[in-house]
Design a protein around this motif. Structure first.
Motif, mmCIF file in Angstrom:
data_model
loop_
_atom_site.group_PDB
_atom_site.id
_atom_site.type_symbol
_atom_site.label_atom_id
_atom_site.label_comp_id
_atom_site.label_asym_id
_atom_site.label_seq_id
_atom_site.Cartn_x
_atom_site.Cartn_y
_atom_site.Cartn_z
ATOM 1 N N HIS A 221 0.602 -1.389 0.032
ATOM 2 C CA HIS A 221 0.091 0.027 0.153
ATOM 3 C C HIS A 221 0.909 1.301 -0.023
ATOM 4 O O HIS A 221 1.614 1.054 0.985
ATOM 5 C CB HIS A 221 -0.818 0.118 1.275
ATOM 6 C CG HIS A 221 -1.921 -0.995 1.298
ATOM 7 N ND1 HIS A 221 -2.863 -1.173 0.184
ATOM 8 C CD2 HIS A 221 -2.096 -2.116 1.844
ATOM 9 C CE1 HIS A 221 -3.803 -2.057 0.543
ATOM 10 N NE2 HIS A 221 -3.151 -2.758 1.414
ATOM 11 N N VAL B 209 0.822 5.753 -0.301
ATOM 12 C CA VAL B 209 0.069 6.989 -0.360
ATOM 13 C C VAL B 209 0.468 7.721 -1.551
ATOM 14 O O VAL B 209 1.741 7.931 -1.877
ATOM 15 C CB VAL B 209 0.046 7.489 1.063
ATOM 16 C CG1 VAL B 209 1.339 8.187 1.146
ATOM 17 C CG2 VAL B 209 -1.112 8.793 0.972
ATOM 18 N N LEU C 266 2.611 7.830 8.114
ATOM 19 C CA LEU C 266 2.092 6.807 7.432
ATOM 20 C C LEU C 266 3.113 5.593 7.127
ATOM 21 O O LEU C 266 2.618 4.414 7.230
ATOM 22 C CB LEU C 266 1.399 7.373 6.134
ATOM 23 C CG LEU C 266 0.314 8.196 6.128
ATOM 24 C CD1 LEU C 266 -0.040 9.148 4.758
ATOM 25 C CD2 LEU C 266 -0.904 7.369 6.644
ATOM 26 N N ILE D 133 2.636 2.349 5.459
ATOM 27 C CA ILE D 133 2.252 2.703 4.072
ATOM 28 C C ILE D 133 3.322 3.424 3.290
ATOM 29 O O ILE D 133 4.195 4.271 3.782
ATOM 30 C CB ILE D 133 0.847 3.798 4.434
ATOM 31 C CG1 ILE D 133 -0.057 3.066 5.065
ATOM 32 C CG2 ILE D 133 0.532 4.386 2.905
ATOM 33 C CD1 ILE D 133 -0.782 2.291 4.358
ATOM 34 N N GLY E 60 -4.853 8.056 -2.119
ATOM 35 C CA GLY E 60 -4.459 9.475 -1.636
ATOM 36 C C GLY E 60 -5.752 10.134 -0.884
ATOM 37 O O GLY E 60 -5.852 10.262 0.352
ATOM 38 N N LEU F 279 -7.753 8.063 1.600
ATOM 39 C CA LEU F 279 -7.013 7.893 3.028
ATOM 40 C C LEU F 279 -6.963 9.252 3.818
ATOM 41 O O LEU F 279 -7.356 9.211 4.955
ATOM 42 C CB LEU F 279 -5.315 7.560 2.682
ATOM 43 C CG LEU F 279 -5.125 5.939 2.768
ATOM 44 C CD1 LEU F 279 -3.468 6.107 2.560
ATOM 45 C CD2 LEU F 279 -5.276 5.527 4.120
ATOM 46 N N LEU F 280 -6.921 10.346 3.183
ATOM 47 C CA LEU F 280 -6.502 11.758 3.534
ATOM 48 C C LEU F 280 -7.558 12.815 3.783
ATOM 49 O O LEU F 280 -7.679 13.474 4.997
ATOM 50 C CB LEU F 280 -5.535 12.358 3.132
ATOM 51 C CG LEU F 280 -3.848 11.696 3.059
ATOM 52 C CD1 LEU F 280 -3.210 12.153 1.799
ATOM 53 C CD2 LEU F 280 -3.205 11.706 4.386
#
Length: 442
Positions: free
Chosen positions: A58, A60, A74, A79, A284, A287-288
């Protein structure tokens, strides 16, 4: 003390953080905030959801919010990072993510970027046949340390937002799979390069439903099977699935979950779970976005043409997509007083304006909110990706400070700096201050 399972839910954490930030005068006059507990939970959801696919790296997408402390945070959660420029690469490497923990994508990689990635052992997804020719010269006879792949445009169509759809017939990204003769050229490219072992696909982001994303993955999985059949062995051993899971900007609900997406993938291509391939993801926004918010003070208010206008410090410099394409990128806004307490009273349609010197610099038009007054705070929700991390230098406005926060079980908020506000001296340096007087006269 970090957040535990007994800590408040996201909306409660946001309110506690906002009141604490107001009390500690962290909004001066604008700041971004990152919910670290929310990020931990998102990483757990991601890794659990993709477990049925076996081994998954994984990453990001650094473009979403490539701040070094955030990438390090992360990274410590397992990540890695997908980078698409020399700057993103440098920031990720400074954060301790380098070599096999990076995946390099970009439609415009220079020879220098490729050479650096190969020296580091960074994975590379080549975008086109000309880039493959550059790799031919750089790789030479020795087996590369890097995993090398090829980006495919499966040409499965566009999502709701054209600008973020990358699998259209004429997309600038990747090698078009359905154009006449290209499939044969792809088979030939792999046949002549035993070091090519990965295929990459990214259909788009935001506005691309999971079903469309799964169509792109299915097309590339079929191509991998064909390449391996032609080779007579498993030359393609991994598939980079890209990212792009859409986010719901209408409420605190996330929209399609990672588990929903994996279920869609396996329904479309059951063989993804048979263990014959390893995978990479590049999420991206999903996740954020919901784990960050932007807060600005209201500087002035006025009435013009019968319309209420609140002038804030958050405009296109931190929310370019929302300002320039509000039909595609609307943001939820909330009104708070100077102490961070939610404002009450009847909703009044009002423009929430930014500070930039063009008329369209508006976060929202005629948005119903309790009437804003100077000193109040406006929160722009779901802005943890592609907002305060990607600054637009119009009017030479400084980049805002960004703070991470944790909340313990007693409700105590601990802030950790992620980026300090940009100083005026730094702005002058960016504007060529060291060369003042260097230009010839006459």
């Amino acid at each position: 003390m970090t957040t535990t399972s007994a800590s408040p839910a996201r909306t409660d954490r946001r309110l506690l953080a906002l009141t604490a930030a107001a009390d500690r005068r962290l909004v001066d006059p604008m700041a971004g905030f990152v919910d670290l507990a929310g990020l931990r939970a998102a990483v757990e959801e991601l890794t659990a959801a993709f477990a049925p696919l076996g081994h998954v790296q994984h990453t990001v997408a650094a473009k979403a919010c490539g701040l070094a402390p955030l990438l390090r945070f992360l990274g410590d959660l397992g990540i890695d990072a997908e980078v698409a420029s020399p700057g993103e690469t440098a920031v990720a490497e400074a954060a301790g993510l380098r070599g096999p923990r990076l995946v390099l994508d970009s439609p415009a990689k220079t020879v220098g970027e490729l050479a650096h990635a190969l020296a580091e052992g960074t994975a590379i997804n080549a975008d086109n046949f000309q880039e493959l020719a550059r790799l031919d010269r750089l790789v030479g006879a020795a087996p590369p340390r890097s995993v090398l792949g090829l980006r495919i445009n499966p040409q499965v169509g566009a999502g709701r937002i054209g600008d973020t759809s990358t699998a259209t017939a004429a997309s600038k990204f990747g090698i078009p799979l359905r154009d006449h003769g290209y499939r044969a050229l792809l088979l030939e490219a792999f046949a002549h390069r035993p070091w090519l072992s990965r295929l990459h696909v990214h259909v788009g982001s935001q506005g691309c439903p999971p079903g469309l994303m799964a169509d792109g993955v299915a097309a590339v999985h079929a191509l991998a099977e064909e390449i391996n059949a032609e080779a007579g062995y498993r030359q393609v051993t991994s598939i980079d699935l890209g990212g792009g899971l859409p986010v719901n900007f209408d409420s605190d609900e996330p929209g399609p979950t990672y588990a929903d997406y994996v279920e869609t993938l396996l329904a479309r291509v059951p063989a993804l779970g048979d263990g014959r391939y390893t995978y990479v993801t590049e999420f991206g926004r999903s996740l954020l976005a919901k784990n960050g918010f932007l807060v600005s003070a209201v500087e002035y208010t006025k009435v013009a043409g019968g319309r209420h206008i609140a002038v804030t410090h958050a405009g296109a410099q931190v929310a370019a997509r929302t300002v320039l394409q509000p039909e595609h990128w609307p943001l939820r806004l909330s009104a708070y007083d100077a102490a961070g307490v939610p404002k009450t009273g009847p909703d009044v349609p009002q423009d929430v304006a930014g500070p930039l010197c063009f008329a369209g610099d508006l976060l929202a038009r005629e948005r119903p909110l309790p009437l804003l007054e100077p000193g109040d705070l406006v929160v722009a929700h779901d802005t943890g990706a592609y907002y305060f991390g990607a600054h637009y230098a119009y009017n030479t406005l400084p980049r805002p400070a960004v703070h991470g926060f944790d909340i313990d079980v007693t409700g105590d908020v601990r802030f950790t700096p992620i980026r300090r506000a940009q100083s005026l001296d730094e702005l002058v340096a960016d504007a060529g201050g060291e060369y003042v007087g260097a230009l010839p006269i006459g």
